[in-house]
Design a protein around this motif. Structure first.
Motif, short mmCIF file in Angstrom:
data_model
loop_
_atom_site.label_atom_id
_atom_site.label_comp_id
_atom_site.label_asym_id
_atom_site.label_seq_id
_atom_site.Cartn_x
_atom_site.Cartn_y
_atom_site.Cartn_z
N UNK A 100 0.87 -1.18 0.00
CA UNK A 100 0.00 0.00 0.00
C UNK A 100 0.90 1.23 0.00
N UNK A 101 0.82 2.04 -1.04
CA UNK A 101 1.66 3.23 -1.18
C UNK A 101 0.76 4.42 -1.50
N UNK A 102 1.31 5.62 -1.35
CA UNK A 102 0.51 6.81 -1.67
C UNK A 102 0.37 6.99 -3.17
N UNK A 126 1.53 -7.16 -5.24
CA UNK A 126 0.48 -6.35 -5.82
C UNK A 126 0.61 -4.94 -5.24
N UNK A 127 0.66 -3.94 -6.10
CA UNK A 127 0.92 -2.58 -5.67
C UNK A 127 -0.37 -1.76 -5.76
N UNK A 128 -0.73 -1.11 -4.66
CA UNK A 128 -1.95 -0.30 -4.62
C UNK A 128 -1.60 1.14 -4.24
N UNK A 129 -1.48 2.03 -5.23
CA UNK A 129 -1.26 3.46 -4.92
C UNK A 129 -2.60 4.14 -4.67
N UNK A 170 2.08 -1.56 4.57
CA UNK A 170 1.93 -0.11 4.40
C UNK A 170 3.31 0.51 4.42
N UNK A 171 3.66 1.24 3.37
CA UNK A 171 5.01 1.75 3.23
C UNK A 171 5.25 3.05 3.98
N UNK A 172 4.23 3.61 4.58
CA UNK A 172 4.36 4.75 5.49
C UNK A 172 3.28 4.60 6.55
N UNK A 173 3.58 5.05 7.78
CA UNK A 173 2.59 4.96 8.84
C UNK A 173 1.32 5.72 8.52
N UNK A 174 1.43 6.76 7.70
CA UNK A 174 0.25 7.57 7.35
C UNK A 174 -0.78 6.78 6.54
#
Length: 427
Positions: free
Chosen positions: A6-8, A33-36, A129-133
């Protein structure tokens, strides 16, 4: 394993560390699987990191439908997506609009767009999740049954500094309670997460790696033509502190006019820097090169003699981990000047692989820069020390093996954790 990242936004040129994890997992036989959640980067031009093309990563990236700028059209298109996907379970998202229960990134019309790619198949072993946000979004979607899997969150910088200052110390209370495991890309941020309430038994330091093979070591010697090349790579934003390096170079140029300073990157401060360079009358010395692909960055660094990474704590509290561009420069044998800031002292050993100076201290940067120009005999040994440090702590292949082991331990808690690189402490 089946892993959802999960990325922004994706693909982001400055986030090669995420690409390195994705390709490392693919190389090891796992499905990614990449989910922006916000789609393509703003002002996307089609220019991507070569790895994106090499691994055909756009084929495993699932973008949400474009969100219209017009709020009325956004509403009607969002409702259309909700109705069109009822048979896939889109009505689960209506729970996100309970007053006061979810934050603004969850209770938003964008949700109808963001969940669309997840409704077809949201079952994974690991949700990363690649960032805590991003974690509040993943937690809400998992709670609603839109996505399933063990939740791992990586803290990378802005999410454990600026975001916490803006939203309060309890912003991650639910995440620390319900998330399965946590990674911090440096000890500095790992300790901060523990102090905010993260269970110290469920977080490890896992740095952002790079492929050392793509950054060939080269000893640095004083150039035959006497022109010392200085370089910086980074976004043109306050946190990178580039203004202080520009001012330092201007001071040094009065004594050593035969220098050149190349800055790779773009950002909101570009116009400000252009004016500053003109005011200081150093346009013939300081060059703003804009964004470059990795091959072009390597070429600039290969011809450089000294690297500066003058990170600072931004006015909004944003801080850096060990800077990836700094790792690249050190891997290539460049002596470095950086700051006592965030996680950088975990990478740069003062006086060994380079020098650390206080934040926002133009005079200190200038002093160390002059010293390095005066003592080129230090360049080779500092470069060797930097390369060794990067290979020891930030080699992508070692870190990707460790990441897989962490995933497996989360799925099978009876397995031991991999040997940790840093021991976190509660301060």
């Amino acid at each position: 394993m089946k892993v959802a990242f999960i990325v922004w936004r994706f693909p982001v040129l400055s986030e090669a560390f995420i690409l390195n994890q994705i390709t490392g997992l693919i190389d090891r036989g796992h499905e990614v699987y990449i989910y922006p959640v916000n789609g393509l980067p703003k002002n996307y031009t089609g220019k991507v990191h070569p790895i994106v093309e090499e691994y055909k990563l756009m084929d495993c990236t699932f973008f949400p439908p474009a969100v219209p700028e017009n709020i009325v059209w956004r509403f009607f298109k969002g409702i259309g997506l909700l109705v069109r996907n009822i048979y896939l379970g889109s009505l689960k998202s209506l729970r996100f609009f309970q007053l006061g229960k979810y934050d603004k990134e969850v209770a938003t019309l964008k949700t109808f767009y963001r969940i669309s790619p997840l409704l077809e198949d949201g079952v994974y072993d690991i949700i990363h999740c690649q960032f805590g946000t991003l974690a509040p979004i993943a937690l809400a979607y998992r709670e609603a049954g839109i996505i399933s899997g063990k939740l791992i969150t990586t803290f990378r910088g802005i999410d454990i500094s600026k975001y916490v200052e803006e939203n309060g110390r309890d912003v991650y209370e639910q995440l620390f309670r319900e998330g399965e495991f946590f990674l911090a890309n440096c000890k500095f941020f790992g300790d901060r997460a523990i102090n905010l309430g993260c269970d110290s038994d469920r977080i490890v330091v896992h740095g952002s790696g790079l492929d050392c093979r793509k950054f060939a070591f080269k000893p640095r010697y004083f150039p035959a033509d006497g022109k010392v090349q200085i370089a910086t790579t980074g976004r043109l934003v306050e946190k990178k502190g580039i203004e202080y390096a520009i001012r330092a170079v201007a001071k040094v140029a009065k004594e050593y006019p035969n220098i050149e300073y190349k800055i790779i990157g773009d950002g909101e401060l570009k116009e400000h820097f252009e004016k500053l360079i003109a005011e200081l009358n150093i346009g013939h010395i300081v060059k703003l090169l804009g964004w470059k692909q990795q091959k072009e960055i390597v070429e600039v660094l290969n011809n450089a003699h000294i690297f500066i990474a003058p990170s600072v704590t931004a006015a909004d509290g944003n801080q850096d981990a060990p800077v990836n561009t700094l790792k690249e420069a050190m891997a290539m044998g460049l002596p470095v000047i950086s700051t006592t800031h965030g996680g950088i002292p975990e990478l740069v050993e003062d006086g060994v692989s380079g020098f650390l100076v206080p934040e926002r201290d133009t005079d200190a940067i200038a002093t160390k820069l002059s010293y390095l120009i005066q003592h080129p005999q230090l360049w080779e040994t500092m470069g060797q020390a930097g390369r060794a440090r990067v290979e020891e702590k930030y080699d992508m292949n070692k870190l990707n093996d460790e990441l897989v082991a962490i995933y497996q331990q989360v799925l099978q808690p009876e397995l031991p954790l991999p040997v940790l690189r840093e021991e976190l402490t509660h301060i």
